[in-house]
Design an enzyme around this catalytic site. Sequence first.
Site, PDB file in Angstrom:
ATOM      1  N   ASN A  86      -2.827  -1.031   3.424  1.00 12.44           N
ATOM      2  CA  ASN A  86      -2.333  -2.032   2.486  1.00 12.44           C
ATOM      3  C   ASN A  86      -3.453  -2.394   1.518  1.00 12.44           C
ATOM      4  OD1 ASN A  86      -2.608  -3.447   5.267  1.00 12.44           O
ATOM      5  ND2 ASN A  86      -2.592  -5.243   3.990  1.00 12.44           N
ATOM      6  N   ASP A  87      -3.825  -3.639   1.403  1.00 20.39           N
ATOM      7  CA  ASP A  87      -4.690  -4.082   0.307  1.00 20.39           C
ATOM      8  C   ASP A  87      -5.921  -3.216   0.042  1.00 20.39           C
ATOM      9  OD1 ASP A  87      -3.066  -6.092   1.192  1.00 20.39           O
ATOM     10  OD2 ASP A  87      -4.667  -7.474   1.706  1.00 20.39           O
TER      11      ASP A  87
ATOM     12  N   TRP B 267       1.884  -1.342   9.993  1.00 19.78           N
ATOM     13  CA  TRP B 267       0.749  -2.272   9.982  1.00 19.78           C
ATOM     14  C   TRP B 267       0.271  -2.593  11.408  1.00 19.78           C
ATOM     15  CZ3 TRP B 267      -0.510  -7.141  11.758  1.00 19.78           C
ATOM     16  CH2 TRP B 267      -1.582  -7.769  11.125  1.00 19.78           C
TER      17      TRP B 267
ATOM     18  N   TRP C 130      -1.455   3.903   8.183  1.00 22.57           N
ATOM     19  CA  TRP C 130      -0.999   2.866   7.250  1.00 22.57           C
ATOM     20  C   TRP C 130      -2.143   2.379   6.390  1.00 22.57           C
ATOM     21  CZ3 TRP C 130       2.952  -0.650   5.987  1.00 22.57           C
ATOM     22  CH2 TRP C 130       2.521  -1.876   5.474  1.00 22.57           C
TER      23      TRP C 130
ATOM     24  N   GLU D 208      -2.932 -14.981  -1.315  1.00 23.06           N
ATOM     25  CA  GLU D 208      -3.820 -14.075  -0.593  1.00 23.06           C
ATOM     26  C   GLU D 208      -4.653 -13.321  -1.641  1.00 23.06           C
ATOM     27  OE1 GLU D 208      -1.064 -12.889   3.164  1.00 23.06           O
ATOM     28  OE2 GLU D 208      -0.576 -11.801   1.353  1.00 23.06           O
TER      29      GLU D 208
ATOM     30  N   ASP E 108      -9.467 -13.436   3.010  1.00 20.64           N
ATOM     31  CA  ASP E 108      -9.614 -12.554   1.847  1.00 20.64           C
ATOM     32  C   ASP E 108     -10.701 -13.010   0.859  1.00 20.64           C
ATOM     33  OD1 ASP E 108      -7.407 -11.588   3.166  1.00 20.64           O
ATOM     34  OD2 ASP E 108      -5.956 -12.215   1.656  1.00 20.64           O
TER      35      ASP E 108
ATOM     36  N   GLN F 117      -7.288  -1.878   3.659  1.00 17.53           N
ATOM     37  CA  GLN F 117      -6.699  -2.277   4.934  1.00 17.53           C
ATOM     38  C   GLN F 117      -6.043  -1.044   5.543  1.00 17.53           C
ATOM     39  OE1 GLN F 117      -6.339  -5.873   6.451  1.00 17.53           O
ATOM     40  NE2 GLN F 117      -8.283  -5.157   5.648  1.00 17.53           N
TER      41      GLN F 117
ATOM     42  N   TRP G 130       5.558  -6.773   0.871  1.00 13.64           N
ATOM     43  CA  TRP G 130       5.685  -7.134   2.286  1.00 13.64           C
ATOM     44  C   TRP G 130       7.128  -7.254   2.748  1.00 13.64           C
ATOM     45  CZ3 TRP G 130       2.341  -5.864   5.498  1.00 13.64           C
ATOM     46  CH2 TRP G 130       0.983  -5.960   5.219  1.00 13.64           C
TER      47      TRP G 130
ATOM     48  N   PHE H  14      -9.683  -7.948   8.361  1.00 12.64           N
ATOM     49  CA  PHE H  14      -8.751  -8.204   7.268  1.00 12.64           C
ATOM     50  C   PHE H  14      -9.469  -8.032   5.921  1.00 12.64           C
ATOM     51  CE2 PHE H  14      -4.825 -10.742   8.895  1.00 12.64           C
ATOM     52  CZ  PHE H  14      -4.571  -9.769   9.843  1.00 12.64           C
ATOM     53  N   SER H  15      -8.745  -8.411   4.868  1.00 11.79           N
ATOM     54  CA  SER H  15      -9.235  -8.104   3.514  1.00 11.79           C
ATOM     55  C   SER H  15     -10.506  -8.863   3.129  1.00 11.79           C
ATOM     56  CB  SER H  15      -8.141  -8.401   2.502  1.00 11.79           C
ATOM     57  OG  SER H  15      -7.157  -7.414   2.629  1.00 11.79           O
TER      58      SER H  15
HETATM   59  C1  FRU Z   1      -2.334  -9.316   2.039  1.00 17.12           C
HETATM   60  C2  FRU Z   1      -2.772  -9.556   3.456  1.00 17.12           C
HETATM   61  C3  FRU Z   1      -4.107 -10.287   3.454  1.00 17.12           C
HETATM   62  C4  FRU Z   1      -4.705  -9.926   4.775  1.00 17.12           C
HETATM   63  C5  FRU Z   1      -4.250  -8.501   4.933  1.00 17.12           C
HETATM   64  C6  FRU Z   1      -3.996  -8.088   6.350  1.00 17.12           C
HETATM   65  O1  FRU Z   1      -1.519  -8.243   1.847  1.00 17.12           O
HETATM   66  O2  FRU Z   1      -1.794 -10.287   4.153  1.00 17.12           O
HETATM   67  O3  FRU Z   1      -4.004 -11.664   3.226  1.00 17.12           O
HETATM   68  O4  FRU Z   1      -6.090 -10.047   4.781  1.00 17.12           O
HETATM   69  O5  FRU Z   1      -3.060  -8.371   4.183  1.00 17.12           O
HETATM   70  O6  FRU Z   1      -3.769  -6.727   6.444  1.00 17.12           O
END
Ligand code: FRU
Length: 582
Positions: free
Chosen positions: A123-124, A148, A121, A301, A250, A140, A387, A180-181
């Site tokens: 993400n950010d 996730w 997976w 975020e 973040d 991420q 999300w 995390f981010s």
């Molecule tokens: C945004 C978020 C961030 C966090 C990360 C966790 O998409 O929720 O705020 O750091 O993803 O994976």
Amino acid sequence: WVLASALVSCVFTLSAQDLTMKITKRYLNLPVSHQVDRALMTFDVGGWQERVFEIRLASGKPDYWVFCDMSALKNKEIKISYTGNKTGINKIYQADEITGQDSLYKETNRPQIHYTQRRGWNNDPNGLLYYDGEYHLFYQHNPYERDWGNMHWGHAVSNDLIHWEELPIALYPDEHGTVFSGSAVIDYDNTSGFGKNGIPAMVAIYTADNPEKQVQCIAYSLDKGRTWTKYKGNPVIDSKAKWNSKDTRDPKVFWHKETRRWIMILAVGQEMQIFSSPNLKDWTYESSFGEGQGAHGGVWECPDLFELPVEGTNDKKWVLLCNLNPGGPFGGSATQYFVGTFNGKEFVNESPSKTKWMDWGKDHYATVTWSDAPDNRRIAIAWMSNWQYANDVPTSQYRSPNSVPRDLSLFTVDGETYLQSAPSPELLALRDASKKRSFKVNGTRTIKEMIPGNDGAYEIELTIENQRADVIGFRLYNDKGEEVDMQYDMKENRFSMDRRKSGDVGFNENFPALTWTAVESGKNELKLHLFVDKSSVEAFGDGGRFAMTNQVFPSEPYNHIDFYSKGGAYKVDSFIVYRLKQ
Ligand code: FRU
């Protein structure tokens, strides 16, 4: 003694079924099944817990395989234990290739011109930074599953923003939590003291997440992000102590020349907080942005803050990006922004009554920009998902792509300044065979084959002159009846993209057609630029004055297009389709 003997037998079962091996190959391949619950796997090296993570270790037939790059543990003996059903533990094996290497990037719907990691997976985008000829993309990442969890920072590099090389994972979870981010900077002046022998440190500033709280930590690298050392004084900001907030994350950091300080923007619940630091280690709270700027139902975020020139003037303005989840224009997560001033301590929004979105699609989130990009460019990239349904997206062994990179600038209409996001010029290099047409549309005009050899990755450039049509429409479709329908409503000054029949399973009935309601009135010439890449459509109007990004999941490429008009005719001055090189 019942408990004691239960413990003894449990320890016995555990050790009886642990797997011990000497690492001789590059990868460890592990089978995953979504029929199985997550349980904890531990790698033990010489009595030291080298890593602990959650995985759905397949006991029967695996859905897919994931891998660990074991280069750093070569020739070490490791003991693998698992708290779930251990039947699958003996299927874990070492090899110099990952299982299924040959079929990688050939999966149905796997993007071809967008970055996606081999497995697991994402993400950010995180730590976007240009240094010594390389664009860094950290992200991420859950290496052990397509959903996730287990957040790490994955890592890829590119010298053109288009072709990416996936590198080993950069940051692993530790005693402070999962990773995390956050962002990354080059500390050219060695303010942190991490630099050595004239090599400036690359410093990552990220959030560590644990069940109790979120804290801000730093790590540094002296080899261009390949290996990292966590700072012993972590965390550098423990927000819980001050604000008791769980949503505190973040950090985006940049060097502010005027005040000769590092500035951090941190998302804290319903506001963005600004901190400053002389050395990346000691941070002082400066101000908060958010109150009085319009309440919002979600959390902000992944912020970003940067200055840009305003097109056609000598002015510069500051832009604060705030990614909002939920509460976007279509309910889900989306990128909001504010334009204003920043004096090194405080950001002031110049038009508090106006809500501005950077992209009007459903799949454009966690947008952040590259630090230190050459030629003063401000290049952004987003996570191309939402999300609301990210974990339902129908992909087999990976999720999910980033958007194409976009060059940002500012323009003004009726006294209001907006952000323009144009596809980055590097994308031009992907153009392959093309076909150009011009025609008039009065009713419907069908083009059966947009481009020969279309395998689902293509670009369309469209210039249209309206001749009294109320609706200028075109739909991309395939022989399975799957389609994406796009329309300019000239009466409402609105562009929309209807993906009701696009083959997408993550479809939200409440938002069938995503619309952008500010096509400038009285405009007769329309320019639209589309990037279609297997499972996404990114639309840019008027050079990026509006953008709309959507994932779609057709079972075969849309290769037909119908142009249609309502209430009058229009002229397609130019319709060019390019196949994209992969
Ligand atoms: C945004 C978020 C961030 C966090 C990360 C966790 O998409 O929720 O705020 O750091 O993803 O994976």
